[in-house]
Design an enzyme around this catalytic site. Structure first.
Site, short mmCIF file in Angstrom:
data_model
loop_
_atom_site.label_atom_id
_atom_site.label_comp_id
_atom_site.label_asym_id
_atom_site.label_seq_id
_atom_site.Cartn_x
_atom_site.Cartn_y
_atom_site.Cartn_z
CB SER A 26 -0.86 -0.08 1.16
OG SER A 26 -0.03 0.05 2.36
N GLY A 27 2.03 1.19 -0.47
CA GLY A 27 3.04 2.29 -0.69
C GLY A 27 2.27 3.17 -2.17
CB THR A 57 5.04 5.53 0.02
OG1 THR A 57 5.60 4.79 -1.14
CG2 THR A 57 4.70 6.95 -0.57
CD GLN A 61 13.59 12.87 6.04
OE1 GLN A 61 14.45 13.49 5.64
NE2 GLN A 61 13.62 12.27 7.15
CD GLU A 127 16.81 14.59 -3.03
OE1 GLU A 127 16.67 13.60 -3.55
OE2 GLU A 127 15.78 14.88 -2.26
CG HIS A 243 20.24 8.20 2.57
ND1 HIS A 243 20.59 9.24 3.18
CD2 HIS A 243 19.26 8.87 1.57
CE1 HIS A 243 20.26 10.55 2.64
NE2 HIS A 243 19.42 10.27 1.68
NE ARG A 289 20.63 9.16 -2.24
CZ ARG A 289 19.41 9.10 -2.09
NH1 ARG A 289 18.72 7.86 -2.21
NH2 ARG A 289 18.64 10.02 -1.97
CG HIS A 350 17.77 4.89 1.34
ND1 HIS A 350 16.67 5.23 2.33
CD2 HIS A 350 17.54 5.71 0.25
CE1 HIS A 350 15.93 6.34 1.76
NE2 HIS A 350 16.37 6.69 0.38
CD GLU A 374 13.12 -0.27 -2.00
OE1 GLU A 374 12.18 0.50 -1.43
OE2 GLU A 374 14.14 -0.69 -1.40
NE ARG A 385 16.27 5.05 -4.97
CZ ARG A 385 15.98 5.98 -4.40
NH1 ARG A 385 15.47 7.02 -4.86
NH2 ARG A 385 16.34 5.94 -3.14
CB SER A 390 12.31 5.10 -5.21
OG SER A 390 12.49 6.37 -4.51
#
Ligand code: SIN
Length: 526
Positions: A26-27, A57, A61, A127, A243, A289, A350, A374, A385, A390
């Protein structure tokens, strides 16, 4: 070798329900797929392992990337995605993501998602490894929560059936066709069969396999494990994204400090207070990353510390409060004033780039079984990624599954099959909580951001030793979760040992270079 099932059962003795679409998760990927399927006239049931809001989800952030700024374009977004993916992105998948992304995001806005604005225009941030400001965000740093809110509301409004606390034990597959799922209803303490013409895996990732991670409790890799047991192909399992900046403070949970904080100008400093990223990459704190993670680990080792610091103290406090209210609040709850004190951080597991192999419309190698988000791997993220791709992936590839299946569903009338298993031995008498802890520590130390052949062999010995559990039935959800984690951990370690090079999220200290001959995918099948 795992068996096909985790429990003894006979479907003829169980309560059974029928739908066209059974969506697991349910994301963003699960709920968006459910809404699209229902909009196309399909009957849908969504099954969630815990509460509907317990998703990755909801915790996201930074935001959702889409080429919607004046100076941006899908082709620039494509270039950045491909560079981050370190030679393993599927070109067509990336084209689908960046070209269809803006339309899907506009659809989300049409559903009522409230993103942040600068005056009349969408506020866009940057980012790591993005050449443009292209990340939409909501309530500063609570983008995922806003998306989860709006999708949940629309699902409720449309009266789509959501069954919470349903732990999917196994897929019901015969002759390479999926007929539905066997689920354990945690409220009623009983097994159930949910039949579906289309079963969509949208179960999220596996971050919880690692001791230090950013994921919610549900993220134990169940979707990959059940698909693999059922015979589906899985791909790119060695590519885990760590992350760089996760709160490392005694007494505090490992809370993510968004990359957007660096996007707004924060510095990384080592425990000697020195800014170190200029020594590692031209893009400084906004390098890809994996590079930032390894730089941090190197600085931690060099200075004998278990953390570095994210320093925002030179930024305008008003901007920080407005852009990062959630981070400001959470750090304050643990006694840290981020306007004054640098934030102690360390890398944490992450995101999973690999997963259940699909084509560009979400089909797995099993007929009737689809995957998005995912848990799926169509190669869009390659070996690493790009930040904030995502949430977009969940929308684009979830939507594609429905576009693909609405037509064939009309003429698809699967045979009624029954399923059973009766050969599993009694549950083993072992301490599963202790086993889980050992697994998480092992994954963090031997299958983490820096790997070596010896460490990976050690981890495979561990998995081999526990493969004896495959002969036994599980007794409860906790045991099933651990068995799935063992299964998935082994796949990650096996792929990581096989790939004798370093690329993207996979780094081998004994093979530190990227090798052209390894520009290929590793695919496993039971
Ligand atoms: C973050 O806000 O740094 C996480 C975003 C992402 O993982 O894409």
């Amino acid at each position: 070798m795992p068996g096909k099932y985790m429990l003894n059962f006979d479907s003829r003795e169980l309560h059974q329900e029928d739908d066209e679409y059974i969506v697991l998760g349910s994301g963003i990927a699960g709920l968006y797929t459910a809404l699209a399927a229902s909009g196309a006239g399909g009957s849908v049931t969504v099954l969630t392992k815990c509460n509907m809001m317990d998703t990755n989800t909801d915790k996201a952030q930074g935001g959702i990337a889409a080429a919607m700024g004046d100076s941006d374009s899908p082709s620039l977004h494509r270039e950045d995605t491909i560079v981050a993916g370190a030679g393993l992105c599927d070109d067509e998948a990336v084209a689908a993501l960046v070209n269809e992304g803006p339309k899907r995001v506009k659809e989300l806005i049409g559903m009522g998602a409230i993103f942040d604005y600068d005056g009349q225009v969408l506020a866009l941030t940057r980012e790591g490894a993005h050449s443009q400001r292209r990340i939409l965000h909501a309530s500063g740093d609570a983008t995922g929560a806003e998306i989860q809110r709006v999708l949940t509301e629309r699902v409720k409004e449309k009266k789509i059936r959501v069954q919470e606390n349903q732990y999917v034990v196994d897929l019901l597959v015969w002759n390479n066709t999926c007929y539905g799922v066997l689920a354990f209803d945690r409220d009623k303490n009983s097994l159930k069969v949910y039949r579906g013409k289309v079963v969509v895996l949208a179960t999220g990732g596996l971050g919880r396999l690692f001791e230090f991670n950013t994921n919610p409790e549900i993220a134990t890799g169940d979707g990959i494990a059940i698909a693999f047991r059922a015979g589906a192909e899985v791909m790119d399992m060695e590519f885990i994204q760590f992350h760089p900046t996760v709160l490392k403070l005694p007494g505090a949970p490992p809370f993510l400090i968004s990359e957007a904080v660096r996007g707004e100008g924060a510095y990384l400093r080592n425990s000697e207070c020195l800014r170190f990223m200029p020594r590692y990459h031209d893009l400084l704190e906004l390098a890809p990353r994996d590079i930032v993670v390894r730089a941090i680990l190197e600085e931690m080792a060099r200075t004998g510390s278990n953390k570095v610091y994210l320093d925002l103290t030179h930024l305008d406090p008003e901007v920080i409060k407005k852009r990062f209210p959630n981070i400001t609040r959470t750090c304050a709850a643990y006694g840290l004033d981020i306007m004054v004190d640098p934030i102690p951080v360390a890398p944490a597991a992450h995101y999973m780039m690999g997963g259940v192999k699909t084509n560009l419309v979400g089909e797995t190698s099993i007929k009737g079984l689809y995957a998005c988000g995912e848990v799926a791997c169509q190669g869009v993220h390659g070996a690493n990624r790009l930040a904030s791709n995502s949430l977009l992936d969940g929308l684009v590839f979830g939507g594609r599954i429905v576009d693909e299946t609405r037509q064939f569903l009309k003429d698809y009338h699967p045979r009624h099959m029954e399923f059973a298993c009766d050969w599993l031995l009694e549950p083993p008498v072992i301490d599963f909580a202790d086993l889980r802890e050992k697994l998480e520590v092992l994954m963090g130390s031997k299958v983490g951001p820096v790997r070596s052949g010896d460490g990976l062999k050690e981890s495979l010995d561990f998995f081999d030793c526990w493969s004896c559990l495959n002969r036994h039935r599980a007794d409860n959800v906790e045991q099933m979760e651990v068995k799935n984690m063992l299964q998935v951990g082994e796949l990650v370690a096996e792929a990581a040992l096989a790939r004798r090079e370093s690329r993207g999220g996979h780094y081998r200290a004994d093979y530190p270079d990227t090798q052209r001959r390894w520009q290929k995918h590793i695919v496993f099948r039971r």
